[in-house]
Design an enzyme around this catalytic site. Structure first.
Site, PDB file in Angstrom:
ATOM      1  N   HIS A   1      62.672  -9.340 139.961  1.00  0.00           N
ATOM      2  CA  HIS A   1      63.841  -8.474 139.908  1.00  0.00           C
ATOM      3  C   HIS A   1      64.147  -7.982 141.320  1.00  0.00           C
ATOM      4  CE1 HIS A   1      66.318  -4.945 138.914  1.00  0.00           C
ATOM      5  NE2 HIS A   1      66.452  -5.434 137.705  1.00  0.00           N
TER       6      HIS A   1
ATOM      7  N   ARG B   1      68.643 -10.868 138.984  1.00  0.00           N
ATOM      8  CA  ARG B   1      67.631 -11.751 138.390  1.00  0.00           C
ATOM      9  C   ARG B   1      68.213 -13.153 138.267  1.00  0.00           C
ATOM     10  NH1 ARG B   1      66.362  -9.040 132.839  1.00  0.00           N
ATOM     11  NH2 ARG B   1      68.491  -8.271 133.073  1.00  0.00           N
TER      12      ARG B   1
ATOM     13  N   LYS C   1      71.541 -14.413 135.939  1.00  0.00           N
ATOM     14  CA  LYS C   1      72.288 -13.223 135.546  1.00  0.00           C
ATOM     15  C   LYS C   1      73.575 -13.154 136.354  1.00  0.00           C
ATOM     16  CE  LYS C   1      69.271 -11.565 132.619  1.00  0.00           C
ATOM     17  NZ  LYS C   1      69.571 -11.372 131.180  1.00  0.00           N
TER      18      LYS C   1
ATOM     19  N   ASP D   1      76.328  -8.045 140.056  1.00  0.00           N
ATOM     20  CA  ASP D   1      76.416  -6.635 139.685  1.00  0.00           C
ATOM     21  C   ASP D   1      76.503  -5.836 140.979  1.00  0.00           C
ATOM     22  OD1 ASP D   1      75.848  -3.947 139.022  1.00  0.00           O
ATOM     23  OD2 ASP D   1      74.559  -4.513 137.348  1.00  0.00           O
TER      24      ASP D   1
ATOM     25  N   CYS E   1      75.542  -2.926 141.900  1.00  0.00           N
ATOM     26  CA  CYS E   1      74.395  -2.145 142.365  1.00  0.00           C
ATOM     27  C   CYS E   1      73.417  -2.993 143.174  1.00  0.00           C
ATOM     28  CB  CYS E   1      73.680  -1.470 141.208  1.00  0.00           C
ATOM     29  SG  CYS E   1      72.765  -2.576 140.105  1.00  0.00           S
ATOM     30  N   TYR E   2      73.415  -4.316 142.942  1.00  0.00           N
ATOM     31  CA  TYR E   2      72.499  -5.173 143.695  1.00  0.00           C
ATOM     32  C   TYR E   2      72.998  -5.429 145.119  1.00  0.00           C
ATOM     33  CZ  TYR E   2      70.190  -5.761 139.276  1.00  0.00           C
ATOM     34  OH  TYR E   2      69.525  -5.511 138.104  1.00  0.00           O
TER      35      TYR E   2
ATOM     36  N   ASP F   1      79.953  -1.937 138.225  1.00  0.00           N
ATOM     37  CA  ASP F   1      79.208  -3.204 138.184  1.00  0.00           C
ATOM     38  C   ASP F   1      80.125  -4.375 138.539  1.00  0.00           C
ATOM     39  OD1 ASP F   1      78.295  -5.661 137.142  1.00  0.00           O
ATOM     40  OD2 ASP F   1      77.347  -4.770 135.403  1.00  0.00           O
TER      41      ASP F   1
ATOM     42  N   ASP G   1      80.442   4.541 137.533  1.00  0.00           N
ATOM     43  CA  ASP G   1      79.486   5.622 137.302  1.00  0.00           C
ATOM     44  C   ASP G   1      78.812   5.976 138.615  1.00  0.00           C
ATOM     45  OD1 ASP G   1      77.068   3.897 137.633  1.00  0.00           O
ATOM     46  OD2 ASP G   1      77.730   3.007 135.750  1.00  0.00           O
TER      47      ASP G   1
ATOM     48  N   HIS H   1      76.186   3.209 140.076  1.00  0.00           N
ATOM     49  CA  HIS H   1      76.794   2.062 140.746  1.00  0.00           C
ATOM     50  C   HIS H   1      77.573   2.489 141.986  1.00  0.00           C
ATOM     51  CE1 HIS H   1      75.809   0.000 136.955  1.00  0.00           C
ATOM     52  NE2 HIS H   1      75.807  -1.086 137.695  1.00  0.00           N
TER      53      HIS H   1
END
Length: 239
Positions: free
Chosen positions: A31, A79, A82, A85, A87-88, A143, A150, A153
C-alpha cells in the site's frame, strides 16, 4: 538509537512484499501509505542514501512505485489494480523525494533545483490530474470526479501538489546532524520546481496557478513549522 533502529527497520524489511511495495504486516498487500511511512522513518534514522538501501530492496520498490502512476490520468493509485485517488498524490508522490535522495548523489551546487534531471515521476502529469480532476466546484478537493470533497483528501492532495511544485533534496550530512540523534531529518532543503518545455524553462505559475508553499518531505508540514518545533524541543533538552 541502536535498539530503536533495530526494532523499526526489522519491521520494514518484513513488510516489503514480492511486488516491491510495503505492507502493514508480512504476507499482506502493499500500500502506498505504508511505503511513505517506511521511507520517512528510515530517513529520520539516518541519511536516506545509507538507510534506505540497507533495509529495503530499492529496485523493487522503485518499480512498484513507478507502476502506481497511471496514464492518461497522471495521478497515483495506492495499490495494484486500483483506480487513481487524489490522496495518493502525497502517499505515493511523497515517496519520490525520499527515494530520489537514496538513489542520487547529493546535488552539486550548480545542479540544485534541476528537477528535470532527477525526478523519477511525472510532476506535470500529477499536477494536471489534481487541477483538472480533484477540485470540487463547491470547494475542497476530492478523490476523483464524482466523489465528494472532504478534509482528508483536501489535505493530502494539496500536500502532493506542493511536493510536485518543489524540488526537495537532502543536503550533505553535517557534523551536527551526525552528533544529534535523529538529526538527519533536518538536513533537507527545498526550491521551487520550474517546468520545462522544448523552448526552455517556464515561469512559476505558468499553468495559471501560483505555487503552494513548500512542505517538509518527511514531516509533511510547512518548513517554518518544522524549524519552530525543532527549536522548541531542542531547548527543552533531554526528557
Amino acid at each position: 538509537m541502536g535498539a530503536l533502529e533495530s526494532a523499526l527497520t526489522g519491521k520494514k524489511m518484513s513488510g516489503q512484499t514480492f511486488e516491491g511495495g510495503i505492507s502493514g504486516s508480512p504476507q499482506t498487500e502493499a500500500h502506498g501509505a505504508y511505503a511513505f511511512c517506511a521511507l520517512a522513518c528510515l530517513s529520520i534514522l539516518g541519511p536516506p542514501r545509507e538507510m534506505i538501501p540497507r533495509y529495503l530492496e530499492v529496485d523493487l520498490l522503485l518499480a512498484w512505485l513507478s507502476a502506481r502512476q497511471y496514464a492518461p490520468e497522471g495521478g497515483f493509485a495506492g495499490r495494484t489494480n486500483k483506480l487513481v485517488d487524489g490522496c495518493y498524490s502525497h502517499w505515493v508522490g511523497g515517496c519520490w523525494p525520499l527515494l530520489e535522495a537514496a538513489i542520487n548523489d547529493v546535488p552539486a551546487e550548480d545542479h540544485v533545483g534541476d528537477a528535470s534531471k532527477t525526478s523519477l515521476y511525472s510532476r506535470d502529469g500529477l499536477t494536471r490530474y489534481i487541477l483538472a480532476c480533484c477540485q470540487s466546484e463547491k470547494g475542497g478537493l476530492r478523490d476523483k470526479p464524482g466523489k465528494y470533497p472532504d478534509s482528508y483528501h483536501s489535505c493530502y492532495t494539496l500536500a502532493g501538489l506542493s511536493a510536485a511544485q518543489h524540488y526537495n533534496y537532502y543536503l550533505k550530512r553535517s557534523e551536527h546532524a551526525a552528533s544529534q540523534g535523529l538529526g538527519d531529518a533536518f538536513q533537507w532543503a527545498s526550491l521551487p520546481y520550474i517546468p520545462t518545455d522544448e523552448k526552455g524553462p517556464k515561469a512559476e505559475g505558468s499553468n495559471g496557478t501560483e505555487n503552494l508553499i513548500a512542505i517538509h518531505p518527511i514531516y509533511v508540514i510547512p518548513w517554518p513549522a518544522v524549524e519552530t518545533t525543532r527549536q522548541y524541543y531542542e531547548e527543552k533538552g533531554d526528557f
